[in-house]
Design a protein around this motif. Structure first.
Motif, short mmCIF file in Angstrom:
data_model
loop_
_atom_site.label_atom_id
_atom_site.label_comp_id
_atom_site.label_asym_id
_atom_site.label_seq_id
_atom_site.Cartn_x
_atom_site.Cartn_y
_atom_site.Cartn_z
N GLU A 221 -19.50 -2.54 29.61
CA GLU A 221 -20.38 -2.17 28.18
C GLU A 221 -19.42 -3.00 27.08
N LYS A 222 -18.00 -2.97 27.09
CA LYS A 222 -17.51 -3.68 26.24
C LYS A 222 -17.64 -5.17 26.34
N LEU A 223 -18.21 -5.90 27.36
CA LEU A 223 -18.55 -7.10 27.54
C LEU A 223 -19.91 -7.69 27.18
N GLY A 224 -20.69 -6.39 26.94
CA GLY A 224 -22.22 -6.46 26.41
C GLY A 224 -23.22 -6.98 27.80
N MET A 225 -22.77 -6.49 29.03
CA MET A 225 -23.54 -6.79 30.28
C MET A 225 -24.51 -5.62 30.12
N GLY A 226 -25.59 -5.84 29.30
CA GLY A 226 -26.67 -4.80 29.35
C GLY A 226 -27.66 -4.87 30.29
N SER A 227 -27.77 -6.01 30.66
CA SER A 227 -28.91 -6.46 31.83
C SER A 227 -28.41 -5.78 33.18
N LEU A 228 -27.26 -5.93 33.71
CA LEU A 228 -26.82 -5.16 34.86
C LEU A 228 -26.69 -3.87 34.58
N LEU A 229 -26.23 -3.23 33.56
CA LEU A 229 -26.12 -1.98 33.47
C LEU A 229 -27.45 -1.07 33.12
N SER A 230 -28.40 -2.02 32.82
CA SER A 230 -29.65 -1.32 32.77
C SER A 230 -30.34 -0.86 34.24
N VAL A 231 -29.99 -1.55 35.13
CA VAL A 231 -30.52 -1.27 36.53
C VAL A 231 -29.85 0.25 37.03
N SER A 232 -28.54 0.38 36.81
CA SER A 232 -27.80 1.54 37.23
C SER A 232 -28.00 2.82 36.39
N ARG A 233 -28.73 2.66 35.17
CA ARG A 233 -28.91 3.93 34.14
C ARG A 233 -29.41 4.92 34.65
N GLY A 234 -30.40 5.04 35.62
CA GLY A 234 -30.77 6.21 36.32
C GLY A 234 -30.14 6.84 37.52
N SER A 235 -29.07 6.30 37.87
CA SER A 235 -28.32 6.80 39.13
C SER A 235 -26.89 7.20 38.71
N VAL A 236 -26.59 8.11 39.74
CA VAL A 236 -25.28 8.74 39.45
C VAL A 236 -24.45 8.13 40.14
N GLU A 237 -24.61 6.73 40.80
CA GLU A 237 -23.48 5.94 41.22
C GLU A 237 -23.25 4.88 40.05
N PRO A 238 -21.96 4.70 39.79
CA PRO A 238 -21.55 3.64 38.84
C PRO A 238 -21.44 2.30 39.30
N ALA A 239 -22.16 1.26 38.37
CA ALA A 239 -22.15 -0.12 38.83
C ALA A 239 -20.74 -0.63 38.94
N LYS A 240 -20.68 -1.69 39.78
CA LYS A 240 -19.45 -2.37 39.99
C LYS A 240 -19.94 -4.04 39.73
N LEU A 241 -18.99 -4.68 39.19
CA LEU A 241 -18.96 -6.09 39.10
C LEU A 241 -17.59 -6.72 39.69
N VAL A 242 -17.93 -7.11 40.80
CA VAL A 242 -16.59 -7.63 41.59
C VAL A 242 -16.31 -9.06 41.84
N THR A 243 -15.43 -9.76 41.42
CA THR A 243 -15.10 -11.22 41.39
C THR A 243 -14.02 -11.33 42.39
N MET A 317 -32.20 3.65 40.61
CA MET A 317 -32.96 5.02 41.04
C MET A 317 -33.73 5.64 39.71
N PRO A 318 -34.89 6.34 39.82
CA PRO A 318 -35.58 6.97 38.83
C PRO A 318 -34.85 8.12 38.34
N ALA A 319 -34.98 8.14 37.05
CA ALA A 319 -34.21 9.45 36.27
C ALA A 319 -34.94 9.65 35.06
N GLY A 320 -34.60 10.64 34.36
CA GLY A 320 -34.79 10.71 32.88
C GLY A 320 -34.28 9.69 31.81
N ASN A 321 -33.23 9.40 32.21
CA ASN A 321 -32.47 8.10 31.52
C ASN A 321 -32.56 6.82 32.20
N ALA A 322 -33.38 6.74 32.90
CA ALA A 322 -33.45 5.42 33.65
C ALA A 322 -34.48 4.23 32.79
N THR A 323 -34.16 3.10 32.93
CA THR A 323 -34.66 2.12 32.29
C THR A 323 -36.17 2.03 32.43
#
Length: 339
Positions: A221-243, A317-323
């Motif tokens: 969120e701080k880095l402005g990664m809105g594209s990746l975060l939009s995918v996980s909006r409807g899921s209870v599983e938090p997204a991770k970015l691993v390098t 995942m589909p949910a009320g807050n999903a993209t």
């Protein structure tokens, strides 16, 4: 889950060092077989006569019905007139045969085939051995039982450092591929973004040689990664970015960079996919799995290269807050994207 190990032991050995009682695999090529020192004239004559029939692809001789000290499988050599890519299938069929015969330890005499002239052949054979022995059994007790093959001795008349390196590389590449397969085969409620991120850290600790950094959703969120975060909006599983970062090449040298898609389950979100075969969407993280397996193979083999790998792990995942279709999100580069 560790760096996957289907075979317990794979070694390069000279003829004089090979375990005499192990099941033996000999490739039959008319010219090479005639000159081999492995058999007497009687065996050579009988085997050569058998393979005069071009329809014959293999011959199994049991030690119980011969004067030989071990069971032997003679396999007709690969036909160089065939397309090169078919050689992989030919090798895979060899290990299927060993599974069929219930072989636990096998000596494969790789210099009895014309393919031995190809410097990549031993690498390919060992890689195929490890991959062909893979079975997924982690969560399904009804899965086909594991193969019996556990030990492979790659036998040659004359050993060399290059051949030893080929065996090492083939084994590590095979294990890297199997690590990726095992991640992909796990059910989506097991192989969550958090689980895979934790496994990457565990693999780095086990293998050594590469560093791991995990970004949480708050960091993204701080880095402005809105594209990746939009995918996980409807899921209870938090997204991770691993390098993952491996420094095996020149200091300061440009790295090879690999990026892998890691959608651990893709329902399609609000635009729900058809239900038929939706279970297969657990494999939508296979790109990430391939990248993880590659890093493991490179680090384990100590390849002289600088490598950076990144995997975006998320669940759709589909949910009320999903993209929703038509929503606009902003990527890290500042570009806006209409879904």
């Amino acid at each position: 889950m560790a760096f996957y190990k289907a075979l317990e032991n794979v070694e390069l050995k000279k003829y004089s060092e090979a375990s005499p009682s192990n099941f033996k695999v000999i490739f039959y090529s008319k010219g090479l077989f005639k000159s081999t020192k492995l058999f007497d004239k009687e065996i050579k004559a009988k085997v050569s006569t058998y393979f005069e029939d071009d329809s014959k692809s293999s011959l199994m001789i049991s030690k119980e019905f011969s004067h030989l000290d071990a069971d032997i499988l003679f396999v007709r050599d690969f036909d160089n007139k065939k397309s090169a890519y078919k050689r992989g299938g030919w090798l895979a069929s060899l290990f299927l045969a060993l599974d069929k015969y219930g072989v636990e330890s096998a000596n494969i005499y790789v210099d009895t085939t014309q393919q031995f002239k190809d410097k990549n052949f031993v690498f390919e054979l060992v890689k195929t051995a490890e991959k062909a022995t893979y079975r997924y059994t982690d969560t399904n007790p009804n899965t086909k039982k594991e193969t019996t093959l556990r030990n492979v001795e790659v036998c040659v008349e004359k050993s060399s450092a290059a051949l030893k390196r080929s065996v090492e590389l083939g084994l590590n590449v095979g294990r890297g591929a199997n690590t990726a397969r095992n991640l992909g085969n796990r059910p989506a409620n097991h192989a969550t973004p958090t689980y895979i991120a934790d496994q990457i850290k565990a693999l780095a600790k086990e293998i050594g040689g590469f560093k791991v950094k995990v970004l949480e959703e708050e960091d993204m969120e701080k880095l402005g990664m809105g594209s990746l975060l939009s995918v996980s909006r409807g899921s209870v599983e938090p997204a991770k970015l691993v390098t993952m970062e491996y420094q095996g090449g020149k200091k300061g040298g440009k790295p090879v960079v690999l990026v892998g898609k890691g959608v651990t389950f893709d329902t399609g979100g609000i635009s729900l996919k058809p239900g038929a075969k939706m279970d297969e969407m657990k494999w939508d993280m296979s790109g990430a799995g391939s990248v993880i397996g590659t890093m493991c193979a490179v680090a384990a083999s100590k390849i002289p290269v600088n490598l950076v790998c990144a995997v975006g792990l998320t669940e759709n995942m589909p949910a009320g807050n999903a993209t929703k279709p038509g929503d606009v999100v902003t990527s890290m580069s500042g570009q806006t994207i209409e879904i």
